[in-house]
Structure formats: C-alpha cells, structure tokens
Design an enzyme around this catalytic site. Structure first.
Site, mmCIF file in Angstrom:
data_model
loop_
_atom_site.group_PDB
_atom_site.id
_atom_site.type_symbol
_atom_site.label_atom_id
_atom_site.label_comp_id
_atom_site.label_asym_id
_atom_site.label_seq_id
_atom_site.Cartn_x
_atom_site.Cartn_y
_atom_site.Cartn_z
ATOM 1 N N HIS A 173 8.279 5.354 7.680
ATOM 2 C CA HIS A 173 7.716 4.845 6.425
ATOM 3 C C HIS A 173 8.486 5.318 5.194
ATOM 4 C CE1 HIS A 173 4.681 3.314 3.766
ATOM 5 N NE2 HIS A 173 4.353 4.507 3.303
ATOM 6 N N ARG A 182 6.190 14.189 2.048
ATOM 7 C CA ARG A 182 5.791 13.623 0.757
ATOM 8 C C ARG A 182 4.273 13.535 0.655
ATOM 9 N NH1 ARG A 182 5.098 7.517 -0.718
ATOM 10 N NH2 ARG A 182 4.519 7.515 1.478
ATOM 11 N N ASP A 222 21.339 2.185 2.551
ATOM 12 C CA ASP A 222 22.737 1.981 2.121
ATOM 13 C C ASP A 222 23.233 3.035 1.137
ATOM 14 O OD1 ASP A 222 22.421 -0.270 3.576
ATOM 15 O OD2 ASP A 222 22.949 -1.685 1.993
ATOM 16 N N GLY A 270 14.415 -1.672 -7.681
ATOM 17 C CA GLY A 270 13.052 -1.176 -7.478
ATOM 18 C C GLY A 270 12.637 -0.365 -8.695
ATOM 19 N N ARG A 300 -0.108 13.016 7.053
ATOM 20 C CA ARG A 300 0.324 11.843 7.820
ATOM 21 C C ARG A 300 0.983 12.192 9.146
ATOM 22 N NH1 ARG A 300 2.541 7.912 2.934
ATOM 23 N NH2 ARG A 300 0.423 7.424 2.262
ATOM 24 N N HIS A 331 4.383 6.877 9.063
ATOM 25 C CA HIS A 331 3.015 6.539 8.661
ATOM 26 C C HIS A 331 2.191 6.304 9.917
ATOM 27 C CE1 HIS A 331 -0.384 4.868 6.576
ATOM 28 N NE2 HIS A 331 0.194 5.158 5.420
ATOM 29 N N GLU A 370 13.856 6.645 -3.902
ATOM 30 C CA GLU A 370 13.757 7.086 -2.506
ATOM 31 C C GLU A 370 15.103 7.484 -1.908
ATOM 32 O OE1 GLU A 370 11.104 4.695 -0.168
ATOM 33 O OE2 GLU A 370 11.733 5.643 1.699
ATOM 34 N N SER A 374 5.768 8.895 -4.479
ATOM 35 C CA SER A 374 7.124 8.327 -4.489
ATOM 36 C C SER A 374 7.325 7.303 -5.597
ATOM 37 C CB SER A 374 7.478 7.726 -3.144
ATOM 38 O OG SER A 374 6.384 7.021 -2.641
ATOM 39 N N THR A 394 9.452 -1.004 -3.420
ATOM 40 C CA THR A 394 8.500 -0.995 -4.538
ATOM 41 C C THR A 394 7.538 -2.179 -4.448
ATOM 42 O OG1 THR A 394 10.091 0.117 -5.963
ATOM 43 C CG2 THR A 394 8.310 -1.068 -7.061
ATOM 44 N N GLU A 407 -6.447 9.835 -1.811
ATOM 45 C CA GLU A 407 -5.641 9.686 -0.593
ATOM 46 C C GLU A 407 -5.485 11.048 0.066
ATOM 47 O OE1 GLU A 407 -2.055 7.421 -1.154
ATOM 48 O OE2 GLU A 407 -3.174 5.599 -1.580
ATOM 49 N N GLY A 438 -0.926 3.052 -4.302
ATOM 50 C CA GLY A 438 -0.926 3.310 -5.728
ATOM 51 C C GLY A 438 0.079 4.356 -6.155
HETATM 52 C C1 LIG Z 1 4.709 -0.815 2.869
HETATM 53 C C2 LIG Z 1 4.959 0.304 1.894
HETATM 54 C C3 LIG Z 1 3.911 0.834 1.160
HETATM 55 C C4 LIG Z 1 4.131 1.884 0.258
HETATM 56 N N1 LIG Z 1 3.083 2.333 -0.496
HETATM 57 C C5 LIG Z 1 3.328 3.280 -1.439
HETATM 58 C C6 LIG Z 1 2.292 3.701 -2.328
HETATM 59 O O1 LIG Z 1 1.164 3.211 -2.274
HETATM 60 N N2 LIG Z 1 2.600 4.650 -3.263
HETATM 61 C C7 LIG Z 1 3.831 5.218 -3.370
HETATM 62 O O2 LIG Z 1 4.048 6.075 -4.240
HETATM 63 N N3 LIG Z 1 4.828 4.816 -2.545
HETATM 64 C C8 LIG Z 1 4.607 3.870 -1.600
HETATM 65 N N4 LIG Z 1 5.627 3.466 -0.788
HETATM 66 C C9 LIG Z 1 6.971 4.033 -1.010
HETATM 67 C C10 LIG Z 1 7.560 3.437 -2.277
HETATM 68 O O3 LIG Z 1 7.262 2.064 -2.322
HETATM 69 C C11 LIG Z 1 9.061 3.635 -2.350
HETATM 70 O O4 LIG Z 1 9.405 4.954 -2.073
HETATM 71 C C12 LIG Z 1 9.598 3.272 -3.732
HETATM 72 O O5 LIG Z 1 9.101 2.012 -4.126
HETATM 73 C C13 LIG Z 1 11.115 3.262 -3.722
HETATM 74 O O6 LIG Z 1 11.576 2.743 -4.939
HETATM 75 P P1 LIG Z 1 13.126 2.705 -5.236
HETATM 76 O O7 LIG Z 1 13.281 2.187 -6.617
HETATM 77 O O8 LIG Z 1 13.734 3.991 -4.903
HETATM 78 O O9 LIG Z 1 13.719 1.653 -4.169
HETATM 79 P P2 LIG Z 1 13.252 0.198 -3.730
HETATM 80 O O10 LIG Z 1 12.019 -0.221 -4.402
HETATM 81 O O11 LIG Z 1 13.252 0.142 -2.250
HETATM 82 O O12 LIG Z 1 14.456 -0.724 -4.246
HETATM 83 C C14 LIG Z 1 15.701 -0.703 -3.601
HETATM 84 C C15 LIG Z 1 16.619 -1.720 -4.238
HETATM 85 O O13 LIG Z 1 17.966 -1.457 -3.826
HETATM 86 C C16 LIG Z 1 18.614 -2.667 -3.463
HETATM 87 N N5 LIG Z 1 19.685 -2.329 -2.517
HETATM 88 C C17 LIG Z 1 19.616 -1.561 -1.413
HETATM 89 N N6 LIG Z 1 20.839 -1.458 -0.840
HETATM 90 C C18 LIG Z 1 21.698 -2.177 -1.609
HETATM 91 C C19 LIG Z 1 23.090 -2.476 -1.538
HETATM 92 N N7 LIG Z 1 23.873 -1.998 -0.559
HETATM 93 N N8 LIG Z 1 23.629 -3.273 -2.476
HETATM 94 C C20 LIG Z 1 22.857 -3.779 -3.479
HETATM 95 N N9 LIG Z 1 21.540 -3.518 -3.605
HETATM 96 C C21 LIG Z 1 20.969 -2.736 -2.684
HETATM 97 C C22 LIG Z 1 17.498 -3.516 -2.889
HETATM 98 O O14 LIG Z 1 17.879 -4.876 -2.908
HETATM 99 C C23 LIG Z 1 16.347 -3.163 -3.860
HETATM 100 O O15 LIG Z 1 16.466 -3.939 -5.022
HETATM 101 C C24 LIG Z 1 5.423 2.425 0.114
HETATM 102 C C25 LIG Z 1 6.480 1.890 0.855
HETATM 103 C C26 LIG Z 1 6.263 0.837 1.738
HETATM 104 C C27 LIG Z 1 7.405 0.274 2.518
#
Ligand SMILES: Cc1cc2nc3c(=O)[nH]c(=O)nc-3n(C[C@H](O)[C@H](O)[C@H](O)COP(=O)(O)OP(=O)(O)OC[C@H]3O[C@@H](n4cnc5c(N)ncnc54)[C@H](O)[C@@H]3O)c2cc1C
Length: 527
Positions: A338, A373, A211, A17, A278, A232, A362, A378, A46, A117, A52
């Site tokens: 959420h 948050r 995880d 992500g 929220r 949410h 996250e 995020s 992500t 927002e 946004g």
């Molecule tokens: C529907 C929705 C809408 C959102 N809208 C917004 C928004 O508008 N603005 C905002 O700021 N935030 C928003 N968020 C929150 C935001 O998207 C997330 O907090 C952020 O994208 C998290 O990014 P990350 O890189 O931490 O993890 P993620 O993007 O969740 O990536 C996690 C990665 O880890 C991998 N993974 C997980 N466990 C394992 C494992 N055991 N072994 C190998 N790989 C693993 C997955 O395959 C994935 O590639 C939203 C979330 C959702 C669900």
C-alpha cells in the site's frame, strides 16, 4: 525514435500528485515551471486516497499528541525533527487547501468533521466522503492550471535525471510511446509517488511503479529505508477484481474483521483488536486464513445500513460492481502492498544528496514515517514537504549532507550477475512471495540474485534500443526498485514496523536502530 532539440525551464517537477502540485504553486511566482506526468493528470496515488488527511486541528488534539502518535507508529526510526515540521506546519497548509476550494466534510453547523483511524489517539482525520484524494486533487489541479508560468506535459515518461559535473542539468523523457526529449533546468523535483506496483498484490494504481527511486538512484542520489513497505490489511480480495482499498475508516466507524465462521479474531493477535497497527492486522489476517483454511471478511452488518452507504459511497459503489452490498454482505478482504515508507533520502527541505535534485511526497524519505506510517499522514507529508521543496528550490542548489544514523547497504554484488530477463509479472510475483508480509533470508537472497540479473538484462535492453522504448524503461525501473527493496530487506536482520523477518521476529535496537542507505556513488562513510 529521435531525440529532439532540447527545451528548457527554470524548474522541473516530475509528478502531478499532492507533492508536485503544492511545489508548483510555490514555484510559479519564481519562474517557468514544467510539470510532467506519465499518464492522465488524475492518475496518481493522491487521486485514489480515501480515508483523509491528518492534521492536529480538532477538539482535544494538540501538536504533541500528533507527534507522539506518529513517533509510536514509526517504531523508533522516525526523524523527530522532521515529524515536528510535518505536524506544526500541517494545519497551516490544510487551511490553505480549504481556501483553494477543497471541500472537507462538515457538521450541520459548518464545523469541520474529524474521523478516527488506527493508532491515532484522537479524531484527527479531515475527509471528503471516502474520496478525499479526488477532492484534494481537483482543487489543486484547478489552481495550478490557472497559473500562467506553469506548463503541464501529460503522458511523458521521465527516464533520466541529467547530471553534469555532479550537478543537475534537467531530465530526459519519452513522449507517448517513442519520442525521446530533453528538458533542461537547474532544479528538478521528483514527486513520482509510490511503488506498490512492484508487488503482485497492491492497492496502488498502475502509475505507482517507484520510478523516482530508480531515477534518483541512477543519478547517484542516496535512497533510504526501502525495506519498510506498508501492507494494508484490507484490500478487496475477489478473484478477477482489482485490489480496491477498503479503507481503515470503515473499522474506525465500527466495521469488524471476522473469519469464515463469523468469529471476530483480531484480539487473539493484538489487544487493540481491529484497530491495531496495519502490519499487525495484515499478519493477523494471513495467520487466521492459514489457521482456518477459509477467507477473512469485513462486516458492517451490525451498523445502520443507510449511514454506512452514505458515509462510504465510493467503496459502496466499487463493491456493488463486484456484486457486494457493503451494508448487508460480508466483504472478502486480504493484505496488499500500500505505501512505501522509504525512498529518496532528503533533508527537511526536500534536498537530496545530488545538488539541484529535490524529492517530495511518497517517493521521498524525509524520516517522518520511520518504520511505519501513521494512517493519513502521507497526504499531509506531500503537502508540507512539497511546499518546502518548492521554497528550497528557489533558493539553493546545495546537496543534503549525510545524517549520522545512516548506514550504507553494500551495493555491489560479489559476482557479476548473468543477465536474466524477468517479465514485469514475474518481478511482482517474486516480490510478493519473497519480500511481502513474511520475509526470510533464504527467500530474500534468492530474490536478490534473480533481481540483480533482471536489472542487468533490463539495462542492456535499454542501451540496445537507444532508450526510446517506454515499455523497456518501465521494466528497468521496476527491476531496479524491486532489487533495492529486496536488498535492504535482506540486510535488516530484525523485525520492526512494516518489515517482518520470520527468521528474526524481534526488534533489535542494538544493531538496527539505524537507516539503511544505498547509492551508486562511492559508499558514504559513517559520521
Ligand atoms: C488506494 C489508496 C488510498 C490511500 N488513502 C490515503 C489516505 O486516506 N490518506 C493518506 O494520507 N494517504 C493515503 N494514501 C497514500 C497517498 O495517497 C499517497 O502517499 C500520496 O497521495 C502520494 O502523493 P505524491 O504526490 O507523492 O504522489 P502521487 O499522488 O502518486 O503522484 C505521482 C505522480 O508522478 C507521476 N509519475 C510517476 N512516475 C513518473 C515518471 N517516470 N515520469 C513522469 N511522471 C511520473 C504520476 O503520473 C503522478 O502524476 C492512499 C494511497 C492509495 C493507493
């Protein structure tokens, strides 16, 4: 079902992500990087982000305003120094994203458009239609796969962080559905995203099972603030349809929440009405449903239909598939888990309490969100702290020291639990009922006892099957994260931010203006 000879890298990143990809970009010039994801590259929170990314870049905005809004949302538990890092570094990294090809919405004259927002005092949200995460993910993946030192392994479920002599030595993962492999490296970043799937109702995709929290905990790292889950208020609420997120940006553009009689009701629960925080809106919806006996809807019928469909094409399409025209029909909505504010305890450089183990995004708890948050902070957190973790991984393996306001949660149950198998669906239902929007001691204590037993059963299962069954690991991680969340929620006998105790409805700064931390290693002492 065999364990192969181990492979090696200089840096391992678990997760593709925003946090993992930004760290990969920082690390690529310094050595061999391996990114592991457990599904397709595109499957991450992500990729699903809609509204946004917040950054103090627009007219009338300032660092101080963004800091103040973030601290207010965090309800007394933000780490102000981490918030300042987030806000001050944010614009630089967002500009870099634009240089890498991320296309955010602009005015006809080419200026960036900033959305509003809830709980933001100014227009501050950069967006790409209503699919901002998909656009960011596209631009970042394009950049990262072109880097010659980066290797990507998809469909690899990481099951363990290998720790030797108290220091990280690599990871173990299950490839596909049955081959166990080791990958050795002295620095590992956990960027595994959210944990929404621990709850029966969630906006998160299937990969978001928390995880990283379970992996770090088993490796002896500290986890913190896990009682703080953001629910949410407005997920699509139709029997048989997924809980697709109906973004807050709709209310930012004027959408209204109404009850089954068509009455706008949110001002009865908070003077900020539909744009209250929220957790307040989520509880308001549940109370309104209880009071009226009917569902709650979001309506955009009073707005220009063409503008509505043009501004929210993804939401319009998802709703159309469920038979709803967002410009003309009322959209049935309800709360869903959420965002996880807590996670693996880190310092401002992503260092955890285990030397060589880092966390960002996250799954980490940097302290920027406190108890709640601020919307759209995020993605920014993943970007800024992913970059910083990448920088720190090149420099040092030292573990983060314990901060003064951390209080250990008792980790050991008084009675050894009798293993009790609980299917994944059972765990999610239990968590939704006991650790959802309205929590009580009675329900949480019951859940902790059952989850303790489920964890014990899942760990037995993992050992018996020699650890190569991905489904058993998924179950084990889910039970572990659910137990940690429920235990922290039981311990916090007050209400604050995303955590609401019906039996302790007031905020209690005297006893609880602290972070609850837990680890499997001997309990840390208070400094
Ligand atoms: C529907 C929705 C809408 C959102 N809208 C917004 C928004 O508008 N603005 C905002 O700021 N935030 C928003 N968020 C929150 C935001 O998207 C997330 O907090 C952020 O994208 C998290 O990014 P990350 O890189 O931490 O993890 P993620 O993007 O969740 O990536 C996690 C990665 O880890 C991998 N993974 C997980 N466990 C394992 C494992 N055991 N072994 C190998 N790989 C693993 C997955 O395959 C994935 O590639 C939203 C979330 C959702 C669900």
């Amino acid at each position: 079902m065999t364990s192969t000879a181990s492979d090696s890298a200089d840096f391992i990143i678990v997760g593709g992500g925003i946090a993992g990809l930004r760290a990969a970009s920082a690390l690529a010039p310094a050595g061999r990087v391996v990114i592991l994801t457990k599904a397709e590259s595109s499957e991450s929170n992500t990729g699903y982000a809609q509204g946004g990314i917040a950054a103090a870049m627009g007219p009338g905005d300032s660092m101080d305003l963004h800091v103040a809004d973030t601290l207010a949302a965090g309800a007394g538990l933000c780490d102000e120094s981490a918030v300042r890092v987030l806000v001050n570094d944010g614009p630089r990294y967002v500009r870099e994203l634009i240089e890498w090809g991320a296309r955010f919405d602009r005015t006809a004259s080419g200026a960036l458009l900033f959305g509003l927002e809830a709980a933001h005092s100014v227009h501050r949200i950069l967006h790409a239609g209503d699919a901002t995460g998909r656009e960011i993910s596209r631009a970042m993946w394009e950049r990262v796969v072109a880097l010659s030192t980066v290797r990507v392994v998809n469909h690899a479920l990481v099951t363990d962080v290998l720790v030797e002599g108290g220091v990280v030595a690599g990871i173990r993962y299950v490839e596909g559905e049955g081959v166990l492999r080791d990958l050795r490296a002295p620095r590992v970043l956990l960027a595994t995203g959210g944990a929404g799937q621990v709850f029966g109702e969630t906006t998160n995709p299937a990969v978001a099972t928390g995880d990283g929290i379970a992996l770090a905990y088993r490796a002896g790292a500290r986890v913190a603030d896990l009682e703080f889950v953001q629910f949410h208020p407005t997920a699509l609420s139709l029997v048989g349809a997924p809980r697709f997120l109906i973004s807050e940006a709709l209310r930012g553009e004027g959408a209204k929440l109404v009850n089954s009689q068509g009455e706008a009701f949110m001002r009865r629960y908070d003077s900020a009405g539909d744009l209250a925080p929220r957790d307040v809106v989520a509880r308001g919806i549940v109370r309104e449903v209880e009071a009226t006996g009917g569902p709650v809807f979001l309506t955009l019928q009073h707005l220009d239909p063409d503008r509505v469909r043009a501004r929210f094409p993804t939401i319009a399409e998802m709703c159309r598939r469920a038979g709803i025209d967002i410009a003309r029909d009322r959209i049935p909505v309800g709360p869903a888990a959420h965002y996880m504010m807590g996670g693996i305890d880190t310092d401002e450089w992503g260092r955890t309490s285990v030397a060589g183990l880092f966390a960002a995004g996250e799954t980490a708890c940097t302290g920027v969100h406190g108890a709640n948050r601020l919307a759209s902070n995020s993605l920014l957190e993943g970007l800024v702290f992913g970059a910083r973790a990448g920088e720190a991984m090149q420099q040092s393996a030292a573990a983060a020291p314990l901060k003064a306001d951390r209080v250990p949660v008792p980790a050991v149950a008084a009675i050894a639990p009798q293993p009790e198998a609980l299917a994944a669906g059972g765990i999610r239902d239990l968590m939704w009922r006991a650790a959802g929007l309205f929590r009580t001691r009675e329900r949480l204590a019951g859940a902790v006892a059952r989850l303790d037993a489920a964890c014990a059963a899942a760990l037995l299962d993992v050992r018996e099957r020699a650890g190569s069954d991905a489904a058993v690991w998924r179950q084990c991680n889910l039970a572990t994260v659910a137990l940690l969340v429920a235990r922290a929620a039981l311990r916090r006998e007050e209400s604050r931010g995303g955590h609401f105790r019906a039996d302790f409805p007031a905020r209690d700064d005297l006893h609880f203006r602290v972070h609850l931390v837990e680890s499997q290693s001997p309990s840390p002492t208070l400094e």
